[in-house]
Design an enzyme around this catalytic site. Structure first.
Site, PDB file in Angstrom:
ATOM      1  N   ARG A 213       0.854  -1.197   0.000  1.00  0.00           N
ATOM      2  CA  ARG A 213       0.000   0.000   0.000  1.00  0.00           C
ATOM      3  C   ARG A 213       0.878   1.230   0.000  1.00  0.00           C
ATOM      4  O   ARG A 213       1.689   1.416   0.912  1.00  0.00           O
ATOM      5  CB  ARG A 213      -0.887  -0.001   1.263  1.00  0.00           C
ATOM      6  CG  ARG A 213      -1.728  -1.274   1.423  1.00  0.00           C
ATOM      7  CD  ARG A 213      -3.018  -1.155   0.650  1.00  0.00           C
ATOM      8  NE  ARG A 213      -3.696  -2.425   0.532  1.00  0.00           N
ATOM      9  CZ  ARG A 213      -4.892  -2.693   1.053  1.00  0.00           C
ATOM     10  NH1 ARG A 213      -5.519  -1.778   1.763  1.00  0.00           N
ATOM     11  NH2 ARG A 213      -5.458  -3.864   0.844  1.00  0.00           N
ATOM     12  N   GLU A 215       0.038   4.301   0.424  1.00  0.00           N
ATOM     13  CA  GLU A 215      -0.452   5.469   1.159  1.00  0.00           C
ATOM     14  C   GLU A 215       0.628   5.982   2.111  1.00  0.00           C
ATOM     15  O   GLU A 215       1.346   5.207   2.716  1.00  0.00           O
ATOM     16  CB  GLU A 215      -1.695   5.106   1.984  1.00  0.00           C
ATOM     17  CG  GLU A 215      -2.912   4.855   1.124  1.00  0.00           C
ATOM     18  CD  GLU A 215      -3.620   3.584   1.537  1.00  0.00           C
ATOM     19  OE1 GLU A 215      -2.970   2.722   2.173  1.00  0.00           O
ATOM     20  OE2 GLU A 215      -4.807   3.451   1.213  1.00  0.00           O
ATOM     21  N   ARG A 221      -0.838   1.646  13.105  1.00  0.00           N
ATOM     22  CA  ARG A 221      -1.499   0.442  12.610  1.00  0.00           C
ATOM     23  C   ARG A 221      -1.453   0.282  11.091  1.00  0.00           C
ATOM     24  O   ARG A 221      -2.149  -0.549  10.531  1.00  0.00           O
ATOM     25  CB  ARG A 221      -2.948   0.393  13.105  1.00  0.00           C
ATOM     26  CG  ARG A 221      -3.780   1.530  12.642  1.00  0.00           C
ATOM     27  CD  ARG A 221      -5.061   1.674  13.451  1.00  0.00           C
ATOM     28  NE  ARG A 221      -5.635   2.947  13.127  1.00  0.00           N
ATOM     29  CZ  ARG A 221      -6.502   3.159  12.149  1.00  0.00           C
ATOM     30  NH1 ARG A 221      -6.926   2.164  11.428  1.00  0.00           N
ATOM     31  NH2 ARG A 221      -6.951   4.362  11.904  1.00  0.00           N
ATOM     32  N   HIS A 222      -0.621   1.087  10.435  1.00  0.00           N
ATOM     33  CA  HIS A 222      -0.463   0.960   8.986  1.00  0.00           C
ATOM     34  C   HIS A 222       0.980   0.664   8.606  1.00  0.00           C
ATOM     35  O   HIS A 222       1.906   1.274   9.134  1.00  0.00           O
ATOM     36  CB  HIS A 222      -0.886   2.245   8.276  1.00  0.00           C
ATOM     37  CG  HIS A 222      -2.360   2.449   8.218  1.00  0.00           C
ATOM     38  ND1 HIS A 222      -3.020   3.269   9.091  1.00  0.00           N
ATOM     39  CD2 HIS A 222      -3.304   1.919   7.410  1.00  0.00           C
ATOM     40  CE1 HIS A 222      -4.324   3.248   8.811  1.00  0.00           C
ATOM     41  NE2 HIS A 222      -4.519   2.429   7.801  1.00  0.00           N
ATOM     42  N   GLU A 359      -9.893  -1.893  12.902  1.00  0.00           N
ATOM     43  CA  GLU A 359     -10.397  -2.827  11.881  1.00  0.00           C
ATOM     44  C   GLU A 359      -9.388  -3.951  11.639  1.00  0.00           C
ATOM     45  O   GLU A 359      -8.200  -3.707  11.509  1.00  0.00           O
ATOM     46  CB  GLU A 359     -10.619  -2.052  10.572  1.00  0.00           C
ATOM     47  CG  GLU A 359     -11.088  -2.937   9.432  1.00  0.00           C
ATOM     48  CD  GLU A 359     -11.031  -2.228   8.072  1.00  0.00           C
ATOM     49  OE1 GLU A 359     -11.475  -1.067   7.974  1.00  0.00           O
ATOM     50  OE2 GLU A 359     -10.533  -2.859   7.117  1.00  0.00           O
ATOM     51  N   SER A 362     -11.825  -6.693   6.076  1.00  0.00           N
ATOM     52  CA  SER A 362     -12.932  -6.233   5.230  1.00  0.00           C
ATOM     53  C   SER A 362     -13.296  -7.370   4.289  1.00  0.00           C
ATOM     54  O   SER A 362     -12.412  -8.080   3.807  1.00  0.00           O
ATOM     55  CB  SER A 362     -12.541  -5.010   4.406  1.00  0.00           C
ATOM     56  OG  SER A 362     -12.539  -3.867   5.222  1.00  0.00           O
ATOM     57  N   ARG A 410      -2.134  -6.990  12.112  1.00  0.00           N
ATOM     58  CA  ARG A 410      -3.134  -6.429  13.035  1.00  0.00           C
ATOM     59  C   ARG A 410      -3.690  -7.504  13.947  1.00  0.00           C
ATOM     60  O   ARG A 410      -4.019  -7.242  15.109  1.00  0.00           O
ATOM     61  CB  ARG A 410      -4.262  -5.751  12.260  1.00  0.00           C
ATOM     62  CG  ARG A 410      -3.784  -4.469  11.613  1.00  0.00           C
ATOM     63  CD  ARG A 410      -4.956  -3.568  11.307  1.00  0.00           C
ATOM     64  NE  ARG A 410      -4.497  -2.430  10.512  1.00  0.00           N
ATOM     65  CZ  ARG A 410      -5.308  -1.598   9.891  1.00  0.00           C
ATOM     66  NH1 ARG A 410      -6.619  -1.781   9.962  1.00  0.00           N
ATOM     67  NH2 ARG A 410      -4.835  -0.584   9.207  1.00  0.00           N
TER      68      ARG A 410
HETATM   69  P1  ATP Z   1      -7.835   0.949   7.180  1.00  0.00           P
HETATM   70  O1  ATP Z   1      -9.143   1.615   6.873  1.00  0.00           O
HETATM   71  O2  ATP Z   1      -7.698   0.510   8.609  1.00  0.00           O
HETATM   72  O3  ATP Z   1      -6.657   1.689   6.661  1.00  0.00           O
HETATM   73  P2  ATP Z   1      -8.474  -0.577   4.862  1.00  0.00           P
HETATM   74  O4  ATP Z   1      -9.950  -0.612   4.951  1.00  0.00           O
HETATM   75  O5  ATP Z   1      -7.809   0.376   3.946  1.00  0.00           O
HETATM   76  O6  ATP Z   1      -7.849  -0.431   6.336  1.00  0.00           O
HETATM   77  P3  ATP Z   1      -8.563  -3.079   3.480  1.00  0.00           P
HETATM   78  O7  ATP Z   1      -8.196  -2.667   2.107  1.00  0.00           O
HETATM   79  O8  ATP Z   1      -9.993  -3.277   3.808  1.00  0.00           O
HETATM   80  O9  ATP Z   1      -7.910  -2.045   4.506  1.00  0.00           O
HETATM   81  O10 ATP Z   1      -7.686  -4.384   3.826  1.00  0.00           O
HETATM   82  C1  ATP Z   1      -8.172  -5.485   4.583  1.00  0.00           C
HETATM   83  C2  ATP Z   1      -7.347  -5.645   5.851  1.00  0.00           C
HETATM   84  O11 ATP Z   1      -5.950  -5.683   5.566  1.00  0.00           O
HETATM   85  C3  ATP Z   1      -7.507  -4.505   6.834  1.00  0.00           C
HETATM   86  O12 ATP Z   1      -8.663  -4.669   7.625  1.00  0.00           O
HETATM   87  C4  ATP Z   1      -6.238  -4.630   7.656  1.00  0.00           C
HETATM   88  O13 ATP Z   1      -6.318  -5.655   8.623  1.00  0.00           O
HETATM   89  C5  ATP Z   1      -5.214  -5.059   6.607  1.00  0.00           C
HETATM   90  N1  ATP Z   1      -4.521  -3.877   6.081  1.00  0.00           N
HETATM   91  C6  ATP Z   1      -4.906  -3.106   5.060  1.00  0.00           C
HETATM   92  N2  ATP Z   1      -4.042  -2.103   4.855  1.00  0.00           N
HETATM   93  C7  ATP Z   1      -3.070  -2.245   5.760  1.00  0.00           C
HETATM   94  C8  ATP Z   1      -1.897  -1.510   6.056  1.00  0.00           C
HETATM   95  N3  ATP Z   1      -1.553  -0.434   5.348  1.00  0.00           N
HETATM   96  N4  ATP Z   1      -1.131  -1.947   7.080  1.00  0.00           N
HETATM   97  C9  ATP Z   1      -1.466  -3.023   7.789  1.00  0.00           C
HETATM   98  N5  ATP Z   1      -2.563  -3.766   7.563  1.00  0.00           N
HETATM   99  C10 ATP Z   1      -3.370  -3.384   6.563  1.00  0.00           C
HETATM  100 MG    MG Z   2     -11.254  -2.146   5.024  1.00  0.00          MG
END
Ligand code: ATP
Ligand code: MG
Length: 436
Positions: A213, A215, A221-222, A359, A362, A410
């Site tokens: 990712r 971002e 937590r990211h 979270e 998803s 997580r």
């Molecule tokens: P958040 O809103 O908390 O940034 P997200 O909704 O963007 O998460 P999803 O694309 O739904 O993340 O990804 C599914 C799962 O993968 C998330 O619930 C999380 O557990 C994990 N995840 C996603 N992005 C990250 C990240 N940048 N770092 C760590 N874990 C991640």
């Molecule tokens: Mg999500």
């Protein structure tokens, strides 16, 4: 010296001879007698050096080693109630296997605290600490338990490409790379590939692999490279998929509870560790909004259509106090590949699994009908032609299917109450960190 007959320090037997090998944890020189504490992956053992009674060369060379050097001793194992583990080794042979500098960037005995960046720069030394090593042994147990659970519910493990031509949801959060002169990307999610495999003869698949990712978040937590535990199954709706993820989470906690007593002890969690009970509450999005608004914790009331901020998630988590699902989200804030209810196009079958603090997952039922799927790409501003490799398979018999993605870091972080997700990754990738 050969290490073929090496015995772990935890396995030595009084009355027998043993060869041990490991790191010098501590040297205590008391004059006529000295103790070397040798540490390996199983624990520590005291080695007794009686200066007047032992071979002079052995005494001298053994006492000359710097802490964290790798050494090996062979000798008799004796009971000794005054030793930390009630046994000690009286050496006859000594070997300095690999010396350590006297100046260390990090003190593995933990007597001197180190900041996280220093620890991450020196992970080798950091994981010599039992409480840090324990996190990664528990992480391994979590992944083992997840694999076992997936197999018990008829899933096949797959591995999908991480170098891709197009992202899952568009280009904004992708890392571009050069692929033989063409632009390619690191995949942000196995979403499209796992769907293609659910529609294959495999039907029920899972993958544990990296997601990337791009971002620029800088939060506890990211990560920019995370590990995703992914599920996709045919003839499943979103509630079936929720059952599977609930099963995985509970199985992971149970496995750690049963098989990681020593690690929980090292983390000082032996008494505090609780396995969550299944049957996680399943709130609708609207119920979640009402409950958040009722806490009065937020400056502004949430209204239908709002996404949940970190503060909102925290307020609700505190109120519920256990894992819970949020389902029935407004379609407009869930990805287009998630199916809406057949009798309510405004409401999505998307769901999130929440730990009280954040979270974890998803997921949802997927749009498996060709025309609405292609329309979804268009509405999202994506060119369906670029995704033709994916969409065309929906013309050749794609059954209804559902799935989810669970962040492994997580899961471990929330399970162990770690304050920062980086604690659950050996070599984290974030805005500031690309090496080691
Ligand atoms: P958040 O809103 O908390 O940034 P997200 O909704 O963007 O998460 P999803 O694309 O739904 O993340 O990804 C599914 C799962 O993968 C998330 O619930 C999380 O557990 C994990 N995840 C996603 N992005 C990250 C990240 N940048 N770092 C760590 N874990 C991640
Ligand atoms: Mg999500």
């Amino acid at each position: 010296m050969s290490f073929e007959n090496r015995t772990y320090t935890a396995d030595v037997t009084p009355g027998e001879s043993a060869t041990i090998a490991g790191w010098v944890h501590e040297v205590r020189d008391l004059g006529g007698i000295a103790f070397l504490i040798v540490r390996d992956k199983t624990g520590k053992l005291q080695v007794k050096i009686e200066k007047d009674e032992m071979d002079e060369e052995l005494v001298e060379s053994a006492l000359d080693v710097a802490r964290e050097s790798v050494v090996s001793f062979t000798g008799d194992v004796k009971e000794e109630p005054r030793a930390p583990t009630d046994v000690e080794l009286v050496p006859e042979e000594f070997e300095l296997v690999a010396p350590a500098d006297t100046e260390l960037p990090l003190d593995p005995s933990g007597k001197v605290d180190a900041e996280l960046p220093t620890r991450l720069d020196n992970r080798t030394l950091d994981l010599r600490k039992p409480e840090v090593k324990a996190i990664f042994e528990i992480r391994a147990e979590v992944l083992r338990a997840a694999r076992e659970y997936f197999r018990s519910v008829g899933c096949t493990e797959i591995n999908t490409p991480k170098i891709v031509a197009t992202g899952t949801e568009g280009g904004t959060e992708l890392f571009p790379i050069s692929y033989f002169g063409e632009e390619a990307f690191m995949n942000q999610s196995p979403q499209l590939f796992k769907q293609l495999m659910a529609g294959s003869g495999l039907e029920r698949v899972f993958e544990i692999g990296p997601i990337f990712r791009a971002e620029e978040h800088n939060t506890p937590r990211h990560l920019n490279e995370a590990t995703s535990i992914d599920f996709e199954g045919t003839f499943c709706d979103h509630e079936d998929a929720m059952d599977v993820v609930e099963g995985i989470v509970v199985a992971a906690y149970e496995a750690v509870n049963e098989n990681c007593a020593e690690q929980l002890e090292a983390l000082d969690m032996a008494d505090a560790f609780e396995v969550p009970e299944g049957g996680f509450p399943r709130l609708t999005y609207e119920e979640a909004l009402d409950r958040i608004n009722a806490t009065g914790e937020l400056d502004e009331r949430l209204v239908y259509g709002d996404d949940l901020s970190t503060e909102a998630e925290r307020a609700l988590g505190e109120e519920i106090g256990s894992h819970y699902f949020i389902m029935d989200w407004p379609s407009e804030i869930k990805p287009f590949y998630i199916k809406d209810y057949d009798d309510d196009a405004e409401t999505s079958t998307g769901f999130d699994l929440m730990h009280p603090s954040m979270e974890l997952v998803s997921g949802g039922q997927r749009e498996h009908r060709y025309d609405p799927l292609v329309e979804g790409f268009e509405q999202q501003g994506l060119d369906p032609d670029e995704f033709e490799y994916y969409t065309k398979m929906f013309k050749y018999g794609m059954p209804p299917h559902a799935g989810w993605g669970l962040g492994a870091e997580r899961l471990v972080m929330t399970m162990l109450g770690l304050g920062n997700i980086r604690e659950a990754v050996l070599f984290p990738r974030d805005r500031q960190r690309l090496s080691p």
